[in-house]
Scaffold this active site. Sequence first.
Site, PDB file in Angstrom:
ATOM      1  N   HIS A   1      -3.279 -18.608   3.075  1.00 50.10           N
ATOM      2  CA  HIS A   1      -4.780 -19.355   3.129  1.00 50.10           C
ATOM      3  C   HIS A   1      -5.810 -18.273   3.103  1.00 50.10           C
ATOM      4  O   HIS A   1      -5.817 -17.079   3.904  1.00 50.10           O
ATOM      5  CB  HIS A   1      -4.851 -20.008   4.383  1.00 50.10           C
ATOM      6  CG  HIS A   1      -4.008 -21.474   4.319  1.00 50.10           C
ATOM      7  ND1 HIS A   1      -2.671 -21.245   4.956  1.00 50.10           N
ATOM      8  CD2 HIS A   1      -3.902 -22.576   4.150  1.00 50.10           C
ATOM      9  CE1 HIS A   1      -2.078 -22.398   4.780  1.00 50.10           C
ATOM     10  NE2 HIS A   1      -2.808 -23.230   4.465  1.00 50.10           N
TER      11      HIS A   1
ATOM     12  N   HIS B   1       1.151   8.289  13.472  1.00 51.13           N
ATOM     13  CA  HIS B   1      -0.052   7.460  12.864  1.00 51.13           C
ATOM     14  C   HIS B   1       0.908   6.206  12.112  1.00 51.13           C
ATOM     15  O   HIS B   1       2.103   6.324  12.172  1.00 51.13           O
ATOM     16  CB  HIS B   1      -1.209   7.892  12.132  1.00 51.13           C
ATOM     17  CG  HIS B   1      -0.613   8.616  11.084  1.00 51.13           C
ATOM     18  ND1 HIS B   1      -0.537   8.123   9.777  1.00 51.13           N
ATOM     19  CD2 HIS B   1      -0.164   9.851  10.854  1.00 51.13           C
ATOM     20  CE1 HIS B   1      -0.216   8.960   9.088  1.00 51.13           C
ATOM     21  NE2 HIS B   1       0.100   9.985   9.529  1.00 51.13           N
TER      22      HIS B   1
END
Length: 322
Positions: free
Chosen positions: A9, A167
């Site tokens: 959506h 990271h």
Amino acid sequence: MVGIIIATHGEFAEGILQSGEMIFGKQENVEAVTLMPSEGPDDVRAKMEKAIASFDNQDEVLFLVDLWGGTPFNQASSLMEAHQDKWAIVAGLNLAMLIEAFATRFSKESAHEIAVHILDTAKEAVKVKPEELEPADAAADTAQQVNTGAPGKFEYVLARIDSRLLHGQVATAWTKNTLPTRIIVVSDEVAKDELRKKLIQQAAPSGVKAHVVPINKMIELAKDDKHFGGQRALLLFENPHDVLKAVEGGVPLETINVGSMAHSTGKVQPNKVLAFSQADLDAFKKLKEHGLSFDVRKVPNDSRGNMDEIMRRAQSELDRQR
């Protein structure tokens, strides 16, 4: 290669695809399908059909959708009726699921296999902090440690220079590619910084233990042949100088992945992610003299850069500054 349709959506599909490619690299045979407020089921179905038609292999298609029972799911399910022996749908889309799907396409050739494989990763990505808020069984899973104490030395699955250390690209793409049991940040500076140490330990992916050790300690660990049998180590260094100290001390590395070196005053930047001072270049030259090869890539599916050419350009720019 299995084609992937990300269907959601709103613009969530496009955003999460952008995030996934930022971490794992540009993907082929992946399309984002959005259901916008002005659109209906037929619009979504038409977008899905167009996406499938663009895939190299239309026999194997995996749908990653946001909500079970929502319009994207329902339209994917309708399209899948004639292909249930090949296609698959997984609902509850999150970024960990998407990256795992990207990685798994390199080793599994069916949508069904990938759908089964990515479920655990998607579930493990849902955590809460502080940890005491987790249900008892989830907390126990988080605390589970890998076995240690077997005779033998570390197997080094990756040694990487990255000024950002642990990271997203390392915790997801490189970890999935190399399957370490331990991530070890090797740095005298970081080992003194309790806050950075804690953040690195918290950033470790599920099932992988993260450590921060000074260089001399890593040299000591590398020589230990009694406690690390079966342990696959991914080493992270901030700069080539620390790698050189480790290699000269006896850490048996053959290849160093050069991923990211941040720019600072006095450095030149011959490409988008690598910046060099003269001292950096000298350290790389010494590493080459020690027999190390250089693998210049941000993420596993990037093409490899030519380190000799990058260093040549950096040296030329530094010479012009003098």
